[in-house]
Design a protein around this motif. Structure first.
Motif, PDB file in Angstrom:
ATOM      1  N   ALA A 139      -0.316   5.679   1.927  1.00 17.30           N
ATOM      2  CA  ALA A 139      -0.015   6.773   2.852  1.00 17.30           C
ATOM      3  C   ALA A 139       1.426   6.688   3.324  1.00 17.30           C
ATOM      4  O   ALA A 139       1.940   5.583   3.538  1.00 17.30           O
ATOM      5  CB  ALA A 139      -0.956   6.727   4.051  1.00 17.30           C
ATOM      6  N   PRO A 140       2.096   7.832   3.525  1.00 23.30           N
ATOM      7  CA  PRO A 140       3.448   7.827   4.081  1.00 23.30           C
ATOM      8  C   PRO A 140       3.399   7.593   5.584  1.00 23.30           C
ATOM      9  O   PRO A 140       2.391   7.924   6.238  1.00 23.30           O
ATOM     10  CB  PRO A 140       3.970   9.233   3.750  1.00 23.30           C
ATOM     11  CG  PRO A 140       2.741  10.076   3.705  1.00 23.30           C
ATOM     12  CD  PRO A 140       1.655   9.190   3.139  1.00 23.30           C
ATOM     13  N   PRO A 141       4.450   7.057   6.181  1.00 24.55           N
ATOM     14  CA  PRO A 141       4.436   6.777   7.622  1.00 24.55           C
ATOM     15  C   PRO A 141       4.239   8.010   8.484  1.00 24.55           C
ATOM     16  O   PRO A 141       3.685   7.923   9.577  1.00 24.55           O
ATOM     17  CB  PRO A 141       5.818   6.149   7.874  1.00 24.55           C
ATOM     18  CG  PRO A 141       6.287   5.672   6.544  1.00 24.55           C
ATOM     19  CD  PRO A 141       5.698   6.609   5.541  1.00 24.55           C
ATOM     20  N   GLU A 165       9.892   5.570   1.971  1.00 25.36           N
ATOM     21  CA  GLU A 165      10.504   6.528   1.047  1.00 25.36           C
ATOM     22  C   GLU A 165      11.035   5.883  -0.222  1.00 25.36           C
ATOM     23  O   GLU A 165      11.284   6.564  -1.222  1.00 25.36           O
ATOM     24  CB  GLU A 165      11.637   7.269   1.758  1.00 25.36           C
ATOM     25  CG  GLU A 165      12.720   6.347   2.296  1.00 25.36           C
ATOM     26  CD  GLU A 165      13.769   7.109   3.074  1.00 25.36           C
ATOM     27  OE1 GLU A 165      14.238   8.134   2.572  1.00 25.36           O
ATOM     28  OE2 GLU A 165      14.127   6.659   4.186  1.00 25.36           O
ATOM     29  N   TYR A 166      11.235   4.573  -0.201  1.00 24.33           N
ATOM     30  CA  TYR A 166      11.737   3.869  -1.386  1.00 24.33           C
ATOM     31  C   TYR A 166      10.623   3.237  -2.211  1.00 24.33           C
ATOM     32  O   TYR A 166      10.883   2.533  -3.188  1.00 24.33           O
ATOM     33  CB  TYR A 166      12.740   2.784  -0.963  1.00 24.33           C
ATOM     34  CG  TYR A 166      13.883   3.331  -0.150  1.00 24.33           C
ATOM     35  CD1 TYR A 166      14.895   4.094  -0.741  1.00 24.33           C
ATOM     36  CD2 TYR A 166      13.942   3.121   1.220  1.00 24.33           C
ATOM     37  CE1 TYR A 166      15.946   4.602   0.009  1.00 24.33           C
ATOM     38  CE2 TYR A 166      14.986   3.628   1.981  1.00 24.33           C
ATOM     39  CZ  TYR A 166      15.983   4.365   1.366  1.00 24.33           C
ATOM     40  OH  TYR A 166      17.013   4.880   2.115  1.00 24.33           O
ATOM     41  N   GLY A 167       9.388   3.447  -1.800  1.00 21.31           N
ATOM     42  CA  GLY A 167       8.260   2.905  -2.539  1.00 21.31           C
ATOM     43  C   GLY A 167       7.831   1.526  -2.105  1.00 21.31           C
ATOM     44  O   GLY A 167       6.917   0.948  -2.703  1.00 21.31           O
ATOM     45  N   GLY A 168       8.475   0.978  -1.078  1.00 17.20           N
ATOM     46  CA  GLY A 168       8.103  -0.341  -0.585  1.00 17.20           C
ATOM     47  C   GLY A 168       6.985  -0.258   0.434  1.00 17.20           C
ATOM     48  O   GLY A 168       6.741   0.790   1.037  1.00 17.20           O
ATOM     49  N   VAL A 169       6.296  -1.374   0.633  1.00 18.48           N
ATOM     50  CA  VAL A 169       5.206  -1.427   1.607  1.00 18.48           C
ATOM     51  C   VAL A 169       5.795  -1.613   2.997  1.00 18.48           C
ATOM     52  O   VAL A 169       6.507  -2.584   3.269  1.00 18.48           O
ATOM     53  CB  VAL A 169       4.223  -2.567   1.277  1.00 18.48           C
ATOM     54  CG1 VAL A 169       3.188  -2.714   2.386  1.00 18.48           C
ATOM     55  CG2 VAL A 169       3.537  -2.296  -0.052  1.00 18.48           C
ATOM     56  N   ASP A 170       5.480  -0.675   3.888  1.00 22.61           N
ATOM     57  CA  ASP A 170       6.034  -0.671   5.235  1.00 22.61           C
ATOM     58  C   ASP A 170       5.027  -1.130   6.277  1.00 22.61           C
ATOM     59  O   ASP A 170       5.389  -1.445   7.409  1.00 22.61           O
ATOM     60  CB  ASP A 170       6.528   0.735   5.581  1.00 22.61           C
ATOM     61  CG  ASP A 170       7.458   0.754   6.766  1.00 22.61           C
ATOM     62  OD1 ASP A 170       8.300  -0.152   6.872  1.00 22.61           O
ATOM     63  OD2 ASP A 170       7.345   1.677   7.599  1.00 22.61           O
ATOM     64  N   GLY A 171       3.736  -1.147   5.931  1.00 27.27           N
ATOM     65  CA  GLY A 171       2.724  -1.553   6.889  1.00 27.27           C
ATOM     66  C   GLY A 171       1.335  -1.408   6.317  1.00 27.27           C
ATOM     67  O   GLY A 171       1.146  -1.083   5.141  1.00 27.27           O
TER      68      GLY A 171
END
Length: 286
Positions: A139-141, A165-171
């Motif tokens: 899911a996007p933030p 937005e860069y495809g990395g895991v943010d959470g």
């Protein structure tokens, strides 16, 4: 982990108007039931006011409730059986993301139930983590939590990784995190007991609930944390941290106290603090 079942309670549900309404899922229909129609105005009366918890489904975003990537407990796909057992034991979690190389290359998740059925009851002798992996939701933030909650209910998945937005895991966010924004905190048998406000960690730091009575914690550490004139205003550790910052801090923030202790926010959402790690001067890492 608690989730809702869309049952009719023994009554036949009315026929949906169209296919779209039948695909909304339980939470989508729940929100629609409480949301005012286009020709209704919110005049502040009890009849027209949307419950605050349901408003969170639209106004809160995934980034508001997700735990940051640095706090995600995950495992590499090449982890051994013994190491995986240790991670389950130490974390107390039932679902773990699985990655290849780094967490920014997620493969899926492993569920404790699947692992136990294969290896905990004299089952399979050959160990292959890939065979036990389940898919994850990404899911996007900026996604409203109501949209993600409905998708989780529809897909029958309880965990989602937040991808930037860069495809990395943010959470990471679970279905329990989302439901708590609507109905409040969900306590289960694995949560901290009501009368056990803190535990002492290895190294001497404290893992404490934000609702810990301030006077009891001061007695524990032998230190006064508020001035006499503030004692009547501040009752809990969470209240003290909010006083120190002038706001509700976010997960991962470290708030120093003038007397020396440090408060690290372990769990919080946009509205309140939940858990804190407290390091007092004589036990802090040098």
């Amino acid at each position: 982990m608690t989730h809702a079942d869309d049952t009719g309670g023994g009554r036949q549900a009315p026929e949906p108007d169209d296919e779209e309404s039948s695909d909304k899922g339980f939470f989508g229909r729940l929100f629609d039931a409480f949301a005012p129609s286009e020709d209704e105005e919110d005049d502040g009366s009890p009849q027209s006011r949307t419950p605050p918890g349901l408003l969170n489904l639209r106004r809160m975003r995934v980034e508001d409730v997700a735990i940051p990537s640095v706090e995600i407990v995950s495992v590499p796909v090449e982890i051994t059986l013994e190491e995986l057992v240790d991670v389950f034991k130490e974390s107390g979690l039932t679902r773990l993301p699985v990655y290849d190389g780094t967490l920014d290359s997620p493969l899926g998740m492993v569920h404790l139930k699947d692992f136990a059925l294969r290896h905990g009851f004299g089952g399979h002798t050959s160990y292959d983590l890939r065979e036990m992996m389940r898919p994850l939701i990404y899911a996007p933030p900026s996604m409203p939590i109501g949209v993600l909650l409905q998708k989780m209910q529809t897909d029958r998945m309880h965990m989602a990784l937040v991808i930037d937005e860069y495809g990395g895991v943010d959470g990471l966010v679970t279905i329990e995190d989302l439901i708590e924004q609507v109905i409040g905190q969900i306590e289960d048998e694995h949560d901290t007991e009501e009368d056990k406000f803190w535990t002492v960690e290895q190294g001497g730091s404290y893992l404490a609930q934000a609702k810990t009575p301030l006077d009891e914690f001061e007695d524990e550490i032998g230190m006064r944390l508020v001035d006499p004139e503030e004692e009547e205003e501040i009752d809990t550790l969470g209240g003290l941290v909010v006083l120190l910052t002038g706001r509700v801090p976010t997960r991962g923030e470290v708030i120093p106290h003038p007397a020396g202790p440090e408060f690290e926010v372990i769990d919080a959402d946009a509205r309140r603090l939940k858990r804190l790690r407290v390091r007092v001067p004589d036990t802090r890492d040098e």
